[in-house]
Design a protein around this motif. Structure first.
Motif, mmCIF file in Angstrom:
data_model
loop_
_atom_site.group_PDB
_atom_site.id
_atom_site.type_symbol
_atom_site.label_atom_id
_atom_site.label_comp_id
_atom_site.label_asym_id
_atom_site.label_seq_id
_atom_site.Cartn_x
_atom_site.Cartn_y
_atom_site.Cartn_z
ATOM 1 N N ALA A 88 0.828 -1.214 0.000
ATOM 2 C CA ALA A 88 0.000 0.000 0.000
ATOM 3 C C ALA A 88 0.864 1.266 0.000
ATOM 4 N N ARG A 89 2.086 1.152 0.569
ATOM 5 C CA ARG A 89 3.011 2.290 0.585
ATOM 6 C C ARG A 89 3.924 2.302 -0.634
ATOM 7 N N GLY A 90 3.703 1.385 -1.587
ATOM 8 C CA GLY A 90 4.524 1.329 -2.789
ATOM 9 C C GLY A 90 5.839 0.599 -2.595
ATOM 10 N N GLU A 91 5.942 -0.194 -1.546
ATOM 11 C CA GLU A 91 7.160 -0.947 -1.241
ATOM 12 C C GLU A 91 6.987 -2.416 -1.603
ATOM 13 N N ASN A 92 8.095 -3.128 -1.657
ATOM 14 C CA ASN A 92 8.071 -4.571 -1.886
ATOM 15 C C ASN A 92 7.656 -5.309 -0.617
ATOM 16 N N PRO A 93 7.114 -6.518 -0.774
ATOM 17 C CA PRO A 93 6.969 -7.384 0.393
ATOM 18 C C PRO A 93 8.362 -7.660 0.974
ATOM 19 N N VAL A 94 8.448 -7.862 2.263
ATOM 20 C CA VAL A 94 9.732 -8.041 2.936
ATOM 21 C C VAL A 94 10.520 -9.216 2.364
ATOM 22 N N CYS A 95 9.853 -10.308 2.016
ATOM 23 C CA CYS A 95 10.566 -11.486 1.502
ATOM 24 C C CYS A 95 11.319 -11.167 0.213
ATOM 25 N N VAL A 96 10.746 -10.311 -0.615
ATOM 26 C CA VAL A 96 11.390 -9.944 -1.882
ATOM 27 C C VAL A 96 12.695 -9.203 -1.611
ATOM 28 N N ASP A 97 12.648 -8.224 -0.718
ATOM 29 C CA ASP A 97 13.852 -7.459 -0.407
ATOM 30 C C ASP A 97 14.863 -8.271 0.396
ATOM 31 N N ALA A 98 14.381 -9.235 1.183
ATOM 32 C CA ALA A 98 15.279 -10.009 2.040
ATOM 33 C C ALA A 98 15.949 -11.184 1.339
ATOM 34 N N CYS A 99 15.457 -11.608 0.194
ATOM 35 C CA CYS A 99 16.009 -12.782 -0.492
ATOM 36 C C CYS A 99 17.438 -12.478 -0.940
ATOM 37 N N PRO A 100 18.418 -13.190 -0.391
ATOM 38 C CA PRO A 100 19.816 -12.877 -0.707
ATOM 39 C C PRO A 100 20.190 -13.134 -2.168
ATOM 40 N N LEU A 101 19.497 -14.018 -2.838
ATOM 41 C CA LEU A 101 19.811 -14.320 -4.235
ATOM 42 C C LEU A 101 18.895 -13.587 -5.207
ATOM 43 N N ARG A 102 18.010 -12.745 -4.685
ATOM 44 C CA ARG A 102 17.054 -11.987 -5.504
ATOM 45 C C ARG A 102 16.236 -12.926 -6.395
ATOM 46 N N ALA A 103 15.849 -14.050 -5.819
ATOM 47 C CA ALA A 103 15.092 -15.058 -6.558
ATOM 48 C C ALA A 103 13.589 -14.818 -6.499
ATOM 49 N N LEU A 104 13.150 -13.864 -5.692
ATOM 50 C CA LEU A 104 11.719 -13.604 -5.547
ATOM 51 C C LEU A 104 11.354 -12.274 -6.174
ATOM 52 N N GLU A 105 10.212 -12.264 -6.844
ATOM 53 C CA GLU A 105 9.643 -11.050 -7.404
ATOM 54 C C GLU A 105 8.162 -11.051 -7.077
ATOM 55 N N TRP A 106 7.568 -9.907 -7.136
ATOM 56 C CA TRP A 106 6.115 -9.846 -6.986
ATOM 57 C C TRP A 106 5.603 -8.779 -7.931
ATOM 58 N N GLY A 107 4.337 -8.864 -8.224
ATOM 59 C CA GLY A 107 3.701 -7.904 -9.100
ATOM 60 C C GLY A 107 2.427 -8.505 -9.644
#
Length: 154
Positions: A88-107
């Motif tokens: 709602a604030r235009g940010e990523n879900p925490v799991c997306v930003d926390a994934c060390p290999l950047r394997a997660l995306e959302w949209g």
């Protein structure tokens, strides 16, 4: 979860990290007797209302991905909310930003399908996608498509 496939001399492995898939037809919402588990029709996020939850675990038992979990100390079930407050604030879900290999995306699912045309919605280690139509895309390794994977706890 880590799975092993194949055998010597051609072994393989793959990892699966699953949270709530915010399914198009969520089994958890269909069985909740109090309406505590509900799909937001505008966002597609499957939400949980702690105030309405009676801790019966009907939703947890219905989910083929075993995602709603009983929090014994609270006496209620909880699950991933896709960090709806962050979104709602235009940010990523925490799991997306926390994934060390950047394997997660959302949209939006259609946008992700366009961006990842080879991605699939199911692999052999997961339940049949036709049960709930998960909002999930996987850029699967070849080993994740092999039959009879063996789960290993590493």
């Amino acid at each position: 979860m880590t799975y092993e496939t194949g055998s010597y001399p051609n072994p393989g492995y793959f990892h699966v990290s699953i949270s709530c898939n915010h399914c198009a037809q969520p089994a958890c919402t269909e069985v909740c007797p109090t309406g505590a588990m509900e799909k937001n029709t505008e966002t597609g996020i499957v939400m949980h209302d702690d105030e309405k939850c009676i801790g019966c675990e009907s939703c947890a038992k219905a989910c083929p991905y075993e995602q709603p979990r009983l929090i014994e100390s609270l006496g209620i079930v909880q699950k991933c909310t896709l960090c709806h407050d962050h979104i709602a604030r235009g940010e990523n879900p925490v799991c997306v930003d926390a994934c060390p290999l950047r394997a997660l995306e959302w949209g939006k699912l259609d946008d992700l399908k366009s961006k990842h045309p080879e991605a699939i919605s199911s692999i052999v280690a997961l339940p049949d996608e036709s049960q709930t139509n998960p909002s999930l895309l996987i850029d699967a390794r070849t080993s994740a498509l092999e039959s009879n994977p063996v789960q290993r706890f590493i």
